[in-house]
Motif scaffolding. Sequence first.
Motif, PDB file in Angstrom:
ATOM      1  N   PRO A 175       5.858  39.701  97.447  1.00 29.53           N
ATOM      2  CA  PRO A 175       6.885  39.203  96.572  1.00 29.53           C
ATOM      3  C   PRO A 175       8.383  39.644  96.767  1.00 29.53           C
ATOM      4  CG  PRO A 175       4.710  40.056  95.601  1.00 29.53           C
ATOM      5  CD  PRO A 175       4.693  40.511  96.921  1.00 29.53           C
ATOM      6  N   ILE A 176       9.001  38.980  96.123  1.00 30.10           N
ATOM      7  CA  ILE A 176      10.680  39.415  96.147  1.00 30.10           C
ATOM      8  C   ILE A 176      10.976  39.385  94.567  1.00 30.10           C
ATOM      9  CG2 ILE A 176      11.265  38.183  98.464  1.00 30.10           C
ATOM     10  CD1 ILE A 176      12.765  36.358  96.660  1.00 30.10           C
ATOM     11  N   ASN A 177      11.718  40.215  94.680  1.00 28.35           N
ATOM     12  CA  ASN A 177      12.568  40.520  93.248  1.00 28.35           C
ATOM     13  C   ASN A 177      13.907  39.765  93.090  1.00 28.35           C
ATOM     14  OD1 ASN A 177      14.531  42.166  94.095  1.00 28.35           O
ATOM     15  ND2 ASN A 177      13.147  43.928  94.039  1.00 28.35           N
ATOM     16  N   ARG A 178      13.910  39.859  91.767  1.00 23.27           N
ATOM     17  CA  ARG A 178      15.167  39.030  91.284  1.00 23.27           C
ATOM     18  C   ARG A 178      16.756  39.348  91.988  1.00 23.27           C
ATOM     19  NH1 ARG A 178      15.464  36.001  86.659  1.00 23.27           N
ATOM     20  NH2 ARG A 178      17.306  37.080  85.928  1.00 23.27           N
ATOM     21  N   ALA A 179      16.743  40.592  92.333  1.00 28.18           N
ATOM     22  CA  ALA A 179      17.666  41.117  93.101  1.00 28.18           C
ATOM     23  C   ALA A 179      17.877  40.655  94.590  1.00 28.18           C
ATOM     24  CB  ALA A 179      17.799  42.598  92.835  1.00 28.18           C
ATOM     25  N   GLN A 180      16.529  40.723  95.060  1.00 25.41           N
ATOM     26  CA  GLN A 180      16.581  40.359  96.469  1.00 25.41           C
ATOM     27  C   GLN A 180      17.048  38.936  96.640  1.00 25.41           C
ATOM     28  OE1 GLN A 180      12.436  41.809  96.810  1.00 25.41           O
ATOM     29  NE2 GLN A 180      13.005  43.455  98.209  1.00 25.41           N
ATOM     30  N   PHE A 194      18.521  37.391  80.644  1.00 30.02           N
ATOM     31  CA  PHE A 194      17.627  37.357  79.562  1.00 30.02           C
ATOM     32  C   PHE A 194      18.423  37.513  78.207  1.00 30.02           C
ATOM     33  CE2 PHE A 194      15.252  38.616  82.959  1.00 30.02           C
ATOM     34  CZ  PHE A 194      14.102  37.763  82.699  1.00 30.02           C
ATOM     35  N   PRO A 195      17.988  36.970  77.010  1.00 36.32           N
ATOM     36  CA  PRO A 195      18.709  37.301  75.732  1.00 36.32           C
ATOM     37  C   PRO A 195      19.141  38.496  75.256  1.00 36.32           C
ATOM     38  CG  PRO A 195      16.877  35.602  75.435  1.00 36.32           C
ATOM     39  CD  PRO A 195      16.779  36.114  76.934  1.00 36.32           C
ATOM     40  N   ASP A 196      18.552  39.418  75.805  1.00 34.10           N
ATOM     41  CA  ASP A 196      18.856  40.890  75.438  1.00 34.10           C
ATOM     42  C   ASP A 196      19.859  41.353  76.374  1.00 34.10           C
ATOM     43  OD1 ASP A 196      17.355  41.076  77.596  1.00 34.10           O
ATOM     44  OD2 ASP A 196      16.217  42.680  76.700  1.00 34.10           O
ATOM     45  N   GLN A 197      20.733  40.649  77.124  1.00 36.83           N
ATOM     46  CA  GLN A 197      21.718  40.949  77.768  1.00 36.83           C
ATOM     47  C   GLN A 197      21.228  41.700  79.185  1.00 36.83           C
ATOM     48  OE1 GLN A 197      24.713  42.325  74.888  1.00 36.83           O
ATOM     49  NE2 GLN A 197      26.029  40.893  75.916  1.00 36.83           N
ATOM     50  N   THR A 198      19.868  41.509  79.526  1.00 39.67           N
ATOM     51  CA  THR A 198      19.625  42.200  80.685  1.00 39.67           C
ATOM     52  C   THR A 198      19.183  41.115  81.873  1.00 39.67           C
ATOM     53  OG1 THR A 198      17.084  41.902  80.024  1.00 39.67           O
ATOM     54  CG2 THR A 198      18.251  44.121  79.395  1.00 39.67           C
ATOM     55  N   PHE A 199      18.872  41.581  83.020  1.00 39.91           N
ATOM     56  CA  PHE A 199      18.949  40.743  84.029  1.00 39.91           C
ATOM     57  C   PHE A 199      17.208  40.874  84.748  1.00 39.91           C
ATOM     58  CE2 PHE A 199      18.748  39.718  88.591  1.00 39.91           C
ATOM     59  CZ  PHE A 199      19.301  38.326  88.313  1.00 39.91           C
ATOM     60  N   HIS A 200      16.820  42.324  84.607  1.00 34.28           N
ATOM     61  CA  HIS A 200      15.433  42.528  85.391  1.00 34.28           C
ATOM     62  C   HIS A 200      15.587  42.449  86.827  1.00 34.28           C
ATOM     63  CE1 HIS A 200      13.210  42.564  81.392  1.00 34.28           C
ATOM     64  NE2 HIS A 200      14.530  41.923  80.807  1.00 34.28           N
ATOM     65  N   PRO A 201      16.477  43.185  87.380  1.00 31.16           N
ATOM     66  CA  PRO A 201      16.491  43.029  89.097  1.00 31.16           C
ATOM     67  C   PRO A 201      15.377  43.382  89.892  1.00 31.16           C
ATOM     68  CG  PRO A 201      17.883  44.899  88.248  1.00 31.16           C
ATOM     69  CD  PRO A 201      17.331  44.295  87.171  1.00 31.16           C
ATOM     70  N   GLN A 202      14.406  44.099  89.234  1.00 36.70           N
ATOM     71  CA  GLN A 202      13.235  44.790  90.203  1.00 36.70           C
ATOM     72  C   GLN A 202      12.075  43.806  89.781  1.00 36.70           C
ATOM     73  OE1 GLN A 202      13.816  46.608  92.438  1.00 36.70           O
ATOM     74  NE2 GLN A 202      15.662  47.467  91.714  1.00 36.70           N
ATOM     75  N   GLN A 203      12.409  43.030  88.716  1.00 39.92           N
ATOM     76  CA  GLN A 203      10.948  41.999  88.592  1.00 39.92           C
ATOM     77  C   GLN A 203      10.738  40.863  89.486  1.00 39.92           C
ATOM     78  OE1 GLN A 203      11.056  40.359  84.288  1.00 39.92           O
ATOM     79  NE2 GLN A 203      10.771  38.561  85.434  1.00 39.92           N
TER      80      GLN A 203
END
Length: 162
Positions: free
Chosen positions: A67-72, A117-126
């Motif tokens: 799997p690749i994460n959101r940053a990749q 996301f609505p809480d101003q996060t991106f979750h780059p490792q997700q």
Amino acid sequence: VSALIYQALVATRRANAIASSYIVSPEPSNDSFTDIQNHWAADFIRALANLNLVTGFADGSFQPDTPINRAQYASLLVRMFNPKLIRPTVQFLDIPADFWALPLITQAYRSGFLSGFPDQTFHPQQNLRRLELIMSLVGGLALPSAEANLVEIYQDRDSITD
């Protein structure tokens, strides 16, 4: 991921459409990765590698099932499409200023390919989900809507959200 990204390149006329039992098939090339020979996406991976849009790992592998994460994914989007910026920059609370992918995430966000996301996060490792990938390409490339029944080709269609 490789197949969908190659299809997006075809849709935007950045790569030629080619015949395949999996939608498209690239021109033959030498196997440049040690672990894709019998993989269903090998043709797509080779095509993207031939366009110098993807590279493998130092050990000569491509790891097509990892799997690749959101940053990749943001990195891939920027490399493949070099998208135009259409919205202002935001600061995601979970990305430090020295994070390797911050400029790429910012460009992918500003171009409309990715959102936070609505809480101003991106979750780059997700890990990136297939639905997010498809929505990203549709939105970022401004692709037209498709017939709703096209989802029938997916075996796991019942798990796809509306």
